[in-house]
Design an enzyme around this catalytic site. Structure first.
Site, PDB file in Angstrom:
ATOM      1  CD  GLU A   1       7.741  -0.474   7.824  1.00 27.41           C
ATOM      2  OE1 GLU A   1       6.783  -1.190   7.437  1.00 27.41           O
ATOM      3  OE2 GLU A   1       7.946   0.680   7.402  1.00 27.41           O
TER       4      GLU A   1
ATOM      5  CG  ASP B   1      -0.365  -0.114   2.513  1.00 27.86           C
ATOM      6  OD1 ASP B   1       0.884  -0.194   2.586  1.00 27.86           O
ATOM      7  OD2 ASP B   1      -1.103  -0.117   3.515  1.00 27.86           O
TER       8      ASP B   1
ATOM      9  CG  ASP C   1       0.384  -4.099   1.988  1.00 29.91           C
ATOM     10  OD1 ASP C   1       0.565  -5.048   2.788  1.00 29.91           O
ATOM     11  OD2 ASP C   1       1.213  -3.182   1.825  1.00 29.91           O
TER      12      ASP C   1
END
Ligand code: KIV
Length: 272
Positions: free
Chosen positions: A190, A52, A91
């Protein structure tokens, strides 16, 4: 072409789990269109993420929040037409899975049916467990995403490193185990401390794919436009730029502009 390309005809979710078991690192990059996906696939990259991040990179939005399910399906179907070998992960965009598991399933089904993608990725831990379960029960593979989850940027307030404090690190570790037990085939981790990421990777048997999470994990992902140096304004420490495409492209565009203005383009050989 990587050696992995010769070894695996087609990457599946099972291939990735086998790679982790054998200690083979997994490569993953983003793509949002046919041409880029074809190059990434042909280069032997194992996983293509239709992220995304298209919201930032393709549409110029400040965050990933505005991109819609229809737009993700458009990007994903373009990518799928370009690939032969890579596993395609798509995503689920913000607002298409958080409210209830039935809506999450409907969104995931639309991605699979209308784009031909091979799996979906959702951001979050135990808050979205029921949605993940529902999607998995329909036979759709799910990749998790923990640590910095950009769809929650307004809750975090900044894009800085997550889980530096004990409490958040503990929750992250529990979430990773929950995602494995629920049936996810891999997790993106992440922007978390490398030591924590390594600990998480050791605690589960599914691959942990890091971005800004150090080298103790099972694979790496970068946003392709960032690693090609097409984006200039984004400079996190974890980003390795393999080209300066911004400069290369600018030079090419300037030269083209000059050639058109001077009448040099097209020349004798470029005529019919
Ligand atoms: O959307 C995206 O590109 C991502 C990566 C940063 C992992 O989720």
């Amino acid at each position: 072409m990587s050696t992995a390309k010769k070894e695996y005809k087609r990457i599946t979710t099972k291939t990735l789990v086998d790679m982790k078991r054998r200690g083979e690192k997994i490569s993953m990059l983003t793509a949002y269109d046919y041409t880029m996906a074809k190059i990434v696939d042909n280069a032997g990259i194992d996983v293509i993420l239709v992220g995304d991040s298209a919201s930032n990179v393709m549409a110029g939005h400040e965050t990933t929040l505005p991109i819609t399910l229809d737009q993700m399906i458009y990007h994903a179907s373009s990518v799928v037409r370009g690939i032969e070998r890579s596993l395609v992960v798509v995503d689920l965009p913000f607002g298409t899975y958080q409210s209830d598991p039935k809506e999450a399933l409907r969104s995931a089904i639309r991605i699979m049916k209308e784009s031909g993608g091979h799996s979906v990725k959702l951001e979050g831990g135990k808050e979205i467990k029921d949605s993940i379960k529902k999607i998995l029960n329909a036979g759709i593979p799910v990749m998790g995403h923990l640590g910095l989850t950009p769809q929650s940027i307004y809750k975090f307030g900044t894009y800085t490193v997550r889980a530096k404090e004990e409490e958040e690190a503990e929750k992250l570790k529990e979430d990773a185990i929950m995602l494995e037990q629920t049936g996810c085939f891999a997790i993106v981790l992440e922007k978390v401390p490398a030591k924590l990421a390594e600990e998480v990777a050791k605690s589960v048997s599914i691959p942990i794919i890091g971005i800004g999470a150090g080298n103790g994990v099972d694979g790496q992902v970068l946003v392709t436009h960032d690693m090609l140096g097409m984006t200039h304004e984004f400079n996190p420490r974890f980003l390795r730029r393999y080209l300066d495409m911004y400069a290369e492209m600018t030079t090419a565009f300037q030269q083209y502009g000059k050639d058109v203005k001077s009448g040099d383009f097209p020349n004798e050989k470029e005529l019919y």
